[in-house]
Design a protein around this motif. Structure first.
Motif, mmCIF file in Angstrom:
data_model
loop_
_atom_site.group_PDB
_atom_site.id
_atom_site.type_symbol
_atom_site.label_atom_id
_atom_site.label_comp_id
_atom_site.label_asym_id
_atom_site.label_seq_id
_atom_site.Cartn_x
_atom_site.Cartn_y
_atom_site.Cartn_z
ATOM 1 N N GLU A 92 5.018 -11.276 44.080
ATOM 2 C CA GLU A 92 5.155 -12.147 45.249
ATOM 3 C C GLU A 92 6.140 -11.566 46.262
ATOM 4 N N THR A 93 7.201 -10.959 45.770
ATOM 5 C CA THR A 93 8.182 -10.341 46.667
ATOM 6 C C THR A 93 7.578 -9.125 47.351
ATOM 7 N N LEU A 126 5.932 -12.818 50.044
ATOM 8 C CA LEU A 126 5.867 -14.258 49.792
ATOM 9 C C LEU A 126 7.212 -14.816 49.347
ATOM 10 N N ARG A 127 8.110 -13.947 48.907
ATOM 11 C CA ARG A 127 9.492 -14.317 48.602
ATOM 12 C C ARG A 127 10.408 -13.360 49.350
ATOM 13 N N GLU A 128 11.492 -13.878 49.890
ATOM 14 C CA GLU A 128 12.423 -13.024 50.624
ATOM 15 C C GLU A 128 13.569 -12.617 49.718
ATOM 16 N N ARG A 174 -2.235 -7.109 57.452
ATOM 17 C CA ARG A 174 -2.525 -8.237 56.562
ATOM 18 C C ARG A 174 -3.975 -8.198 56.069
ATOM 19 N N TYR A 219 -5.208 -10.412 47.288
ATOM 20 C CA TYR A 219 -4.258 -10.974 46.316
ATOM 21 C C TYR A 219 -4.951 -12.016 45.462
ATOM 22 N N PRO A 265 -3.561 -14.653 42.748
ATOM 23 C CA PRO A 265 -2.384 -15.188 42.068
ATOM 24 C C PRO A 265 -2.704 -15.576 40.631
ATOM 25 N N ASP A 273 -5.634 -20.852 43.568
ATOM 26 C CA ASP A 273 -5.287 -21.625 44.761
ATOM 27 C C ASP A 273 -6.545 -21.933 45.581
#
Length: 295
Positions: free
Chosen positions: A58-59, A63-65, A86, A91, A93, A97
């Motif tokens: 995710e990083t 998607l995560r900072e 992009r 992706y 997950p 989703d």
């Protein structure tokens, strides 16, 4: 955030340098992590449960900072990708989703509108081969069918970077083999980069050209699987004997494990042309052994 310098090289599909991330009021999950994924690589990401594999993926995708470090995708800052970059990413997950009230046909039509490079022939072929009812509500599909649909959605626009988090967890062995062949095809046909996490080691032995081991917040080792199986050896002896052997071999240990009575077990990756000193016994390791030792 700090901005470490990436050395000049082939432009990676993804590059992480000095990435650190911790959960709120929790432990450090990624700890100064460096990692590169190059075009044409299939990389299997291995780590123990709770090691941070999902957090890392995710990083990587922005998607995560992270608290520190730099992440680049196709040479761009992951937090500020343009639309063209992009559109080059796919992706899947770990947890679906999908829009549960949609049918597969509606879902795919919706996502098709976002991507200029959409391979409808690939979609139709996979939908037929994987026996997914286009007109049944997604909520009524089985877990394996939902996972296959997520994979089709990610493959449909022919991404240059494909990131999959435990993509085969809900598939039976035949379904896993079919899916893994599809992944290899993505690389061989188009030179895409594929990274996927899995806990099923036999799947990695089928298709992962490279293996990356995540341990203590860092990539402990990444290398082609066949090279690891050929070059990594374990030696056991007294601490003094092991120190002398490491000096003679001229290679740093991958891992040292203390044993009883002043003895230790040392894991080493030998150069391809290395010759062991006469009388020195070395233990070969399989992928299960490597997973146990390096994670």
């Amino acid at each position: 955030m700090t901005s470490p310098h990436f050395p000049p090289a082939e432009t990676p599909s993804a590059a992480l340098a000095g990435v650190t991330l911790r959960y709120p009021k929790g432990p450090v999950v990624l700890n100064g992590l460096d990692w590169q994924l190059l075009p044409g690589q299939v990389v299997g990401l291995l780590g123990r449960n709770g090691a941070g594999k999902t957090t890392l993926l995710e990083t990587l995708l922005g998607l995560r900072e992270p608290e520190a470090g730099r992440i680049a995708l196709f040479g761009q800052d992951a937090a500020r990708l343009d639309d063209a970059a992009r559109a080059r990413i796919g992706y899947v997950p770990q947890h679906s989703d999908l829009f549960e009230s949609f049918t597969p046909a509606q879902l795919l039509a919706y996502f098709r509108s976002f991507y200029p490079r959409w391979n409808e022939a690939k979609v139709e072929g996979l939908m037929s081969r994987w026996d997914i009812d286009r007109d049944k509500p997604i909520r009524k599909l089985s877990g394996g069918q939902k996972q296959r649909l997520s994979i089709i959605r990610a493959l449909a626009h022919e991404p240059d970077l494909l990131v999959l988090d435990e993509p085969v967890a809900s598939l039976d062995p035949a379904g896993r083999r079919d899916f893994l062949r599809e992944l290899v095809g993505e690389v061989l046909d188009r030179g895409a980069t594929v990274v996927f996490s899995t806990h099923i080691l036999s799947d990695l032995e089928r298709v992962a050209f490279n293996i990356a081991f995540l341990s203590q917040g860092r990539i402990a080792l990444q290398a082609p699987l066949d090279e690891l199986l050929e070059q990594v050896r374990a030696f056991t002896g007294s601490v003094t004997e092991m120190a002398a052997l490491m000096a003679r071999l001229g290679v740093p240990p991958l891992k040292r494990t203390a044993l009883q009575a002043g003895r230790e077990r040392v894991l080493v990756r030998l150069p391809a042309d290395a010759a062991l000193p006469e009388g020195v016994a070395a233990e070969r390791l399989n992928l299960d052994d490597l997973f146990t030792e390096l994670t």
